[in-house]
Enzyme design. Structure first.
Site, short mmCIF file in Angstrom:
data_model
loop_
_atom_site.label_atom_id
_atom_site.label_comp_id
_atom_site.label_asym_id
_atom_site.label_seq_id
_atom_site.Cartn_x
_atom_site.Cartn_y
_atom_site.Cartn_z
N ASP A 8 -74.35 -80.31 -38.55
CA ASP A 8 -75.63 -79.89 -39.10
C ASP A 8 -76.62 -79.83 -37.95
O ASP A 8 -76.79 -80.81 -37.21
CB ASP A 8 -76.14 -80.89 -40.15
CG ASP A 8 -75.34 -80.82 -41.45
OD1 ASP A 8 -74.38 -80.03 -41.51
OD2 ASP A 8 -75.68 -81.56 -42.39
N ASP A 67 -74.26 -75.88 -54.51
CA ASP A 67 -74.76 -77.23 -54.30
C ASP A 67 -75.38 -77.71 -55.59
O ASP A 67 -76.38 -77.14 -56.05
CB ASP A 67 -75.80 -77.25 -53.18
CG ASP A 67 -75.26 -76.63 -51.89
OD1 ASP A 67 -74.05 -76.77 -51.65
OD2 ASP A 67 -76.04 -76.02 -51.14
#
Length: 241
Positions: A8, A129
């Protein structure tokens, strides 16, 4: 079972968030390029990258980092985070990534998802998500009021080449992924599914393999690697086991 170590990127650094909270993040010493090299050196063939700056801004903030990783290492990359137009998809594909992950833009605009799949066949992955069964968008800061399974049924025939399901309540918590919900999604999805969010130990990776669901293609491992709970030497053995 493909294993996707995660990177990330925020402010050019490797970071990990807890439940997607940008105020609850850990920064790590190693740069994204160095981290990618470490994964490659250990024998990993796939990489999951999220541009968190992109997720926040909707811009391609870290394209240069992605280009450098692709040019330096022979490793298949799926990239997500703020990809909201055809031009961004095109730039990532030209950079050499294997899959471009569409999330918020695809959930807010199904026509965009469908056209992306038509324009870039076998290149579009869909990031679902979810929190308590409902899809979240805009860096997980908004609830879309759409049930995950209902949305998937609507777009199942669009030509998505991979689906990444993340249970936000588990992400960064190292409490094991939501195998039950992932299996439900894999049962109806018309493409391979990747497990994401909450991997805490090698046992979680083994359990994913034991699900014996032919439609589950792989698993993403993030925070547990950075925090030392999962050693890369042990994890890579699961590729061949």
């Amino acid at each position: 079972m493909k294993i996707f170590p995660a990177i990330d990127i925020k402010d050019k650094k490797c970071v990990r968030l807890v439940k997607g909270d940008f105020d609850n993040k850990t920064e790590y010493e190693m740069s994204p390029v160095e981290q990618a090299g470490k994964y490659k050196d250990h024998g990993f063939k796939n990489l999951h990258i999220v541009d968190l700056d992109g997720a926040l801004t909707g811009e391609m903030v870290n394209l240069d980092i992605i280009q450098e990783i692709v040019s330096k290492f022979d490793i298949k990359i799926e990239i997500g985070g703020g990809i909201r137009c055809f031009e961004s998809i095109k730039k990532y594909i030209e950079a050499g990534v294997e899959k471009v992950i569409l999330g918020s833009a695809a959930i807010k605009d199904k026509v965009f998802l469908k056209e992306a799949c038509e324009k870039f066949p076998n290149k579009i992955a869909l990031g679902l998500d979810a929190k308590d069964g409902y899809l979240s968008v805009s860096g997980w800061r908004e609830n879309s009021n759409q049930l995950t399974l209902d949305y998937l049924k609507e777009v199942n025939d669009y030509g998505v080449s991979r689906l990444i399901f993340t249970d936000i309540n588990r992400d960064g918590m190292k409490q094991s992924p939501n195998f039950e919900e992932t299996s439900k999604i894999a049962d109806i999805a018309n493409c391979p599914v990747i497990i994401s969010g909450g991997v805490s130990s090698i046992d979680d990776v083994k359990k994913a393999k034991e699900l014996n669901n032919k439609n589950i293609e792989g698993i993403i491992v993030g925070k547990a690697i950075y925090d030392g709970d999962i050693k890369l030497e042990k994890l890579v053995k699961e590729l061949d086991a």
